[in-house]
Design a protein around this motif. Structure first.
Motif, PDB file in Angstrom:
ATOM      1  N   HIS A  39       1.147  -1.085  -0.076  1.00  0.00           N
ATOM      2  CA  HIS A  39       0.568  -0.145  -0.177  1.00  0.00           C
ATOM      3  C   HIS A  39       0.918   1.691   0.026  1.00  0.00           C
ATOM      4  O   HIS A  39       0.434   2.672  -0.628  1.00  0.00           O
ATOM      5  N   LEU A  40       2.107   0.999   0.394  1.00  0.00           N
ATOM      6  CA  LEU A  40       3.389   2.170   0.800  1.00  0.00           C
ATOM      7  C   LEU A  40       4.925   1.527  -0.312  1.00  0.00           C
ATOM      8  O   LEU A  40       4.790   0.507  -0.762  1.00  0.00           O
ATOM      9  N   PRO A  41       5.541   2.542  -0.811  1.00  0.00           N
ATOM     10  CA  PRO A  41       6.727   1.704  -1.829  1.00  0.00           C
ATOM     11  C   PRO A  41       7.383   0.846  -0.992  1.00  0.00           C
ATOM     12  O   PRO A  41       7.291   0.997   0.792  1.00  0.00           O
ATOM     13  N   SER A  42       7.902  -0.049  -1.244  1.00  0.00           N
ATOM     14  CA  SER A  42       8.259  -1.144  -0.641  1.00  0.00           C
ATOM     15  C   SER A  42      10.228  -1.304  -0.425  1.00  0.00           C
ATOM     16  O   SER A  42      10.447  -1.637  -2.028  1.00  0.00           O
ATOM     17  N   LEU A  43      10.815  -1.641   0.128  1.00  0.00           N
ATOM     18  CA  LEU A  43      12.247  -2.029  -0.048  1.00  0.00           C
ATOM     19  C   LEU A  43      11.963  -3.507   1.195  1.00  0.00           C
ATOM     20  O   LEU A  43      11.629  -3.964   2.459  1.00  0.00           O
ATOM     21  N   MET A  44      12.510  -4.417   0.800  1.00  0.00           N
ATOM     22  CA  MET A  44      12.522  -5.905   1.262  1.00  0.00           C
ATOM     23  C   MET A  44      14.221  -6.313   0.872  1.00  0.00           C
ATOM     24  O   MET A  44      15.683  -6.337   0.457  1.00  0.00           O
ATOM     25  N   ILE A  45      15.202  -6.794   1.914  1.00  0.00           N
ATOM     26  CA  ILE A  45      16.605  -7.334   2.664  1.00  0.00           C
ATOM     27  C   ILE A  45      15.941  -8.882   2.937  1.00  0.00           C
ATOM     28  O   ILE A  45      15.263  -8.821   4.137  1.00  0.00           O
ATOM     29  N   ALA A  46      16.151  -9.893   2.498  1.00  0.00           N
ATOM     30  CA  ALA A  46      16.593 -11.351   2.574  1.00  0.00           C
ATOM     31  C   ALA A  46      17.663 -12.240   2.593  1.00  0.00           C
ATOM     32  O   ALA A  46      18.400 -11.868   1.389  1.00  0.00           O
ATOM     33  N   MET A  47      17.596 -13.110   3.410  1.00  0.00           N
ATOM     34  CA  MET A  47      18.647 -13.666   3.406  1.00  0.00           C
ATOM     35  C   MET A  47      17.881 -15.026   3.583  1.00  0.00           C
ATOM     36  O   MET A  47      16.413 -15.763   4.466  1.00  0.00           O
ATOM     37  N   GLY A  48      18.756 -16.123   2.418  1.00  0.00           N
ATOM     38  CA  GLY A  48      17.362 -17.770   2.852  1.00  0.00           C
ATOM     39  C   GLY A  48      18.575 -18.487   2.299  1.00  0.00           C
ATOM     40  O   GLY A  48      19.858 -18.684   2.359  1.00  0.00           O
ATOM     41  N   TYR A  49      18.498 -19.898   3.399  1.00  0.00           N
ATOM     42  CA  TYR A  49      19.132 -21.439   3.282  1.00  0.00           C
ATOM     43  C   TYR A  49      18.179 -22.499   3.144  1.00  0.00           C
ATOM     44  O   TYR A  49      17.262 -22.258   3.836  1.00  0.00           O
ATOM     45  N   GLU A  50      18.859 -23.108   1.986  1.00  0.00           N
ATOM     46  CA  GLU A  50      18.004 -24.370   1.342  1.00  0.00           C
ATOM     47  C   GLU A  50      19.062 -25.442   1.764  1.00  0.00           C
ATOM     48  O   GLU A  50      19.755 -25.334   0.429  1.00  0.00           O
ATOM     49  N   PRO A  51      18.486 -26.564   2.716  1.00  0.00           N
ATOM     50  CA  PRO A  51      19.762 -27.721   2.911  1.00  0.00           C
ATOM     51  C   PRO A  51      19.478 -28.666   1.777  1.00  0.00           C
ATOM     52  O   PRO A  51      17.951 -28.827   0.941  1.00  0.00           O
ATOM     53  N   LYS A  52      20.550 -29.597   0.880  1.00  0.00           N
ATOM     54  CA  LYS A  52      19.851 -30.034   0.164  1.00  0.00           C
ATOM     55  C   LYS A  52      19.682 -31.190   0.721  1.00  0.00           C
ATOM     56  O   LYS A  52      18.457 -31.787  -0.265  1.00  0.00           O
ATOM     57  N   SER A  53      19.256 -31.810   1.736  1.00  0.00           N
ATOM     58  CA  SER A  53      19.104 -33.248   1.666  1.00  0.00           C
ATOM     59  C   SER A  53      17.100 -32.552   2.223  1.00  0.00           C
ATOM     60  O   SER A  53      16.653 -33.606   2.337  1.00  0.00           O
ATOM     61  N   ARG A  54      16.256 -31.845   2.197  1.00  0.00           N
ATOM     62  CA  ARG A  54      15.487 -31.683   2.498  1.00  0.00           C
ATOM     63  C   ARG A  54      15.012 -30.477   1.360  1.00  0.00           C
ATOM     64  O   ARG A  54      14.980 -29.199   1.065  1.00  0.00           O
ATOM     65  N   PRO A  55      13.652 -30.525   0.784  1.00  0.00           N
ATOM     66  CA  PRO A  55      12.646 -29.927   0.105  1.00  0.00           C
ATOM     67  C   PRO A  55      12.379 -28.047   0.845  1.00  0.00           C
ATOM     68  O   PRO A  55      11.640 -27.886   0.594  1.00  0.00           O
ATOM     69  N   THR A  56      13.378 -27.917   1.625  1.00  0.00           N
ATOM     70  CA  THR A  56      12.722 -26.446   3.046  1.00  0.00           C
ATOM     71  C   THR A  56      13.304 -25.555   2.229  1.00  0.00           C
ATOM     72  O   THR A  56      14.460 -25.338   2.092  1.00  0.00           O
ATOM     73  N   VAL A  57      12.710 -24.242   2.618  1.00  0.00           N
ATOM     74  CA  VAL A  57      13.783 -22.815   3.536  1.00  0.00           C
ATOM     75  C   VAL A  57      13.370 -22.352   4.223  1.00  0.00           C
ATOM     76  O   VAL A  57      12.363 -22.164   5.160  1.00  0.00           O
ATOM     77  N   LEU A  58      14.473 -21.651   4.748  1.00  0.00           N
ATOM     78  CA  LEU A  58      14.720 -20.647   5.860  1.00  0.00           C
ATOM     79  C   LEU A  58      15.367 -19.452   5.635  1.00  0.00           C
ATOM     80  O   LEU A  58      16.441 -18.949   4.399  1.00  0.00           O
ATOM     81  N   VAL A  59      13.982 -18.203   5.895  1.00  0.00           N
ATOM     82  CA  VAL A  59      14.712 -16.843   5.096  1.00  0.00           C
ATOM     83  C   VAL A  59      14.383 -16.046   6.460  1.00  0.00           C
ATOM     84  O   VAL A  59      13.066 -16.414   7.575  1.00  0.00           O
ATOM     85  N   ALA A  60      15.003 -14.982   6.263  1.00  0.00           N
ATOM     86  CA  ALA A  60      15.603 -14.414   7.957  1.00  0.00           C
ATOM     87  C   ALA A  60      14.980 -13.150   6.288  1.00  0.00           C
ATOM     88  O   ALA A  60      15.514 -12.932   5.624  1.00  0.00           O
ATOM     89  N   ARG A  61      14.413 -12.207   6.837  1.00  0.00           N
ATOM     90  CA  ARG A  61      13.224 -10.721   6.114  1.00  0.00           C
ATOM     91  C   ARG A  61      13.357  -9.468   6.759  1.00  0.00           C
ATOM     92  O   ARG A  61      13.292  -9.973   8.014  1.00  0.00           O
ATOM     93  N   TYR A  62      13.719  -8.775   6.127  1.00  0.00           N
ATOM     94  CA  TYR A  62      13.575  -7.474   7.081  1.00  0.00           C
ATOM     95  C   TYR A  62      13.268  -6.310   5.660  1.00  0.00           C
ATOM     96  O   TYR A  62      13.384  -5.834   4.269  1.00  0.00           O
ATOM     97  N   SER A  63      11.942  -5.709   5.920  1.00  0.00           N
ATOM     98  CA  SER A  63      11.331  -4.915   5.120  1.00  0.00           C
ATOM     99  C   SER A  63      10.654  -3.564   5.443  1.00  0.00           C
ATOM    100  O   SER A  63      10.426  -3.551   6.961  1.00  0.00           O
ATOM    101  N   VAL A  64      10.679  -3.044   4.628  1.00  0.00           N
ATOM    102  CA  VAL A  64       9.988  -1.144   4.965  1.00  0.00           C
ATOM    103  C   VAL A  64       9.365  -1.513   4.093  1.00  0.00           C
ATOM    104  O   VAL A  64       9.312  -1.082   3.478  1.00  0.00           O
TER     105      VAL A  64
END
Length: 181
Positions: A39-64
């Motif tokens: 609803h407003l202009p947005s900025l996002m920074i994120a880091m992701g980790y995806e292990p090879k042994s499982r089809p999962t993802v872990l994401v840390a994100r910061y948005s303004v």
């Protein structure tokens, strides 16, 4: 004797040979930064980790999400920092989690000071807030070795100022190796 030698030859070949291999997949990780619109202009920074042994993802994100060049004071702003867990399927990542949400809002009207450049010059009471939210996102990205481009549909459900939007992002990191044809 020849018969015994002939029968034991396949066993010698099977047990006597050594094979070395390397797994084709490996743990992936990435850092992304993007701009977009909720609803407003947005900025996002994120880091992701995806292990090879499982089809999962872990994401840390910061948005303004914030008003830019507004004629009314104070400008609206919503910030978020969150940890999300989800699934990856092909080039898509779907995740949800928990986040801390904070920002500023407008309270009651105070006064108007005419501004020749911006117009109204309305001033409101500055109201800070903070709450817990439930962030969710759908990411799609495509990469070349260690750089990529992607689109993220994101949102946060919370008690103060829920939001949803779309960002275009640049990715850097270690991704799945490309399969040769």
């Amino acid at each position: 004797m020849i018969k015994v030698l002939f029968l034991s030859l396949p066993l010698l070949v099977f047990f006597g040979s050594r094979t070395h291999g390397q797994a084709a997949s490996r743990d992936m990780y990435w850092l992304s930064g993007g701009l977009g619109k909720s609803h407003l202009p947005s900025l996002m920074i994120a880091m992701g980790y995806e292990p090879k042994s499982r089809p999962t993802v872990l994401v840390a994100r910061y948005s303004v999400n914030a008003e830019i060049l507004q004629a009314v004071e104070p400008g609206l702003k919503v910030s978020e920092i969150g940890l999300l867990y989800g699934l990856r399927t092909g080039k898509f990542r779907l995740a949800a989690g928990l986040s801390r949400v904070w920002g500023n809002d407008r309270g009651k009207y105070l006064y108007t000071e005419p501004d020749p450049l911006w117009g109204s010059g309305e001033h409101y009471e500055f109201v800070k807030y903070g709450t817990i939210g439930i962030p969710a996102e759908i990411r799609f990205y495509t990469t070349l070795r260690c750089v990529g481009l992607g689109v993220t549909g994101f949102g946060n459900l919370n008690a103060k100022r829920s939001f949803a939007g779309l960002n275009l992002s640049v990715y850097i990191g270690r991704f799945e190796p490309r399969k040769s044809l």
